[in-house]
Write a protein that holds these residues in place. Structure first.
Motif, PDB file in Angstrom:
ATOM      1  N   SER A   4     -20.552   6.434 -28.770  1.00 55.86           N
ATOM      2  CA  SER A   4     -19.820   7.694 -28.769  1.00 55.86           C
ATOM      3  C   SER A   4     -20.784   8.863 -28.556  1.00 55.86           C
ATOM      4  O   SER A   4     -20.502   9.786 -27.776  1.00 55.86           O
ATOM      5  CB  SER A   4     -19.065   7.849 -30.092  1.00 55.86           C
ATOM      6  OG  SER A   4     -18.402   9.079 -30.136  1.00 55.86           O
ATOM      7  N   SER A   5     -21.920   8.816 -29.216  1.00 53.31           N
ATOM      8  CA  SER A   5     -22.944   9.851 -29.038  1.00 53.31           C
ATOM      9  C   SER A   5     -23.463   9.858 -27.604  1.00 53.31           C
ATOM     10  O   SER A   5     -23.686  10.929 -27.016  1.00 53.31           O
ATOM     11  CB  SER A   5     -24.109   9.636 -30.000  1.00 53.31           C
ATOM     12  OG  SER A   5     -23.672   9.758 -31.327  1.00 53.31           O
ATOM     13  N   MET A   6     -23.639   8.678 -27.028  1.00 60.20           N
ATOM     14  CA  MET A   6     -24.140   8.583 -25.656  1.00 60.20           C
ATOM     15  C   MET A   6     -23.112   9.122 -24.661  1.00 60.20           C
ATOM     16  O   MET A   6     -23.476   9.760 -23.681  1.00 60.20           O
ATOM     17  CB  MET A   6     -24.530   7.146 -25.319  1.00 60.20           C
ATOM     18  CG  MET A   6     -25.742   6.641 -26.075  1.00 60.20           C
ATOM     19  SD  MET A   6     -27.210   7.708 -25.948  1.00 60.20           S
ATOM     20  CE  MET A   6     -27.501   7.685 -24.178  1.00 60.20           C
ATOM     21  N   LYS A   7     -21.855   8.879 -24.920  1.00 62.91           N
ATOM     22  CA  LYS A   7     -20.802   9.421 -24.051  1.00 62.91           C
ATOM     23  C   LYS A   7     -20.864  10.948 -24.064  1.00 62.91           C
ATOM     24  O   LYS A   7     -20.812  11.595 -23.014  1.00 62.91           O
ATOM     25  CB  LYS A   7     -19.430   8.934 -24.509  1.00 62.91           C
ATOM     26  CG  LYS A   7     -18.303   9.465 -23.667  1.00 62.91           C
ATOM     27  CD  LYS A   7     -16.950   8.959 -24.136  1.00 62.91           C
ATOM     28  CE  LYS A   7     -15.886   9.480 -23.211  1.00 62.91           C
ATOM     29  NZ  LYS A   7     -14.713   9.955 -23.788  1.00 62.91           N
ATOM     30  N   GLN A   8     -20.995  11.508 -25.258  1.00 66.19           N
ATOM     31  CA  GLN A   8     -21.094  12.964 -25.369  1.00 66.19           C
ATOM     32  C   GLN A   8     -22.341  13.485 -24.657  1.00 66.19           C
ATOM     33  O   GLN A   8     -22.291  14.517 -23.978  1.00 66.19           O
ATOM     34  CB  GLN A   8     -21.092  13.390 -26.831  1.00 66.19           C
ATOM     35  CG  GLN A   8     -19.741  13.179 -27.477  1.00 66.19           C
ATOM     36  CD  GLN A   8     -19.747  13.537 -28.953  1.00 66.19           C
ATOM     37  OE1 GLN A   8     -20.778  13.539 -29.606  1.00 66.19           O
ATOM     38  NE2 GLN A   8     -18.570  13.845 -29.475  1.00 66.19           N
ATOM     39  N   ALA A   9     -23.455  12.782 -24.795  1.00 64.54           N
ATOM     40  CA  ALA A   9     -24.695  13.190 -24.130  1.00 64.54           C
ATOM     41  C   ALA A   9     -24.514  13.181 -22.611  1.00 64.54           C
ATOM     42  O   ALA A   9     -24.945  14.119 -21.926  1.00 64.54           O
ATOM     43  CB  ALA A   9     -25.849  12.274 -24.537  1.00 64.54           C
ATOM     44  N   CYS A  10     -23.862  12.146 -22.087  1.00 65.10           N
ATOM     45  CA  CYS A  10     -23.617  12.072 -20.640  1.00 65.10           C
ATOM     46  C   CYS A  10     -22.768  13.251 -20.185  1.00 65.10           C
ATOM     47  O   CYS A  10     -23.052  13.863 -19.148  1.00 65.10           O
ATOM     48  CB  CYS A  10     -22.922  10.765 -20.273  1.00 65.10           C
ATOM     49  SG  CYS A  10     -23.976   9.302 -20.369  1.00 65.10           S
ATOM     50  N   GLU A  11     -21.742  13.566 -20.956  1.00 62.39           N
ATOM     51  CA  GLU A  11     -20.856  14.671 -20.591  1.00 62.39           C
ATOM     52  C   GLU A  11     -21.580  16.015 -20.640  1.00 62.39           C
ATOM     53  O   GLU A  11     -21.304  16.909 -19.847  1.00 62.39           O
ATOM     54  CB  GLU A  11     -19.626  14.676 -21.499  1.00 62.39           C
ATOM     55  CG  GLU A  11     -18.710  13.488 -21.213  1.00 62.39           C
ATOM     56  CD  GLU A  11     -17.601  13.303 -22.230  1.00 62.39           C
ATOM     57  OE1 GLU A  11     -17.626  13.957 -23.291  1.00 62.39           O
ATOM     58  OE2 GLU A  11     -16.712  12.479 -21.957  1.00 62.39           O
TER      59      GLU A  11
END
Length: 79
Positions: free
Chosen positions: A12-19
């Motif tokens: 979930s943190s990585m998804k936010q970082a990508c966004e």
């Protein structure tokens, strides 16, 4: 009792970082370079303490295979 899943929290943190880090337009694929993804994922996994280095390396190998098919870019759908 905690039902926290460390891998789901990390993803979930990585998804936010990508966004946040992508140069794609809003609503796009949210691609980021594999090197950036790998650095962030490794760092966050290490400070979490519940995801082993072996698990981290295996996960990143799979992501790299996908990224290599997309000019070195990681897409959210890869994970």
């Amino acid at each position: 009792i905690s039902c926290r899943n460390p891998l789901q929290s990390l993803l979930s943190s990585m998804k936010q970082a990508c966004e946040i880090l992508t140069r794609d337009p809003e609503g796009g694929a949210a691609r980021i370079p594999f090197e950036t993804f790998s650095f962030l994922y490794s760092y966050l996994a290490s400070i979490d303490g519940e995801i082993s280095e072996t698990e981290t390396n295996a996960f990143l190998e799979g992501i790299k295979e996908q990224a290599d098919k997309h000019y070195g870019m990681v897409l959210i759908r890869h994970f």
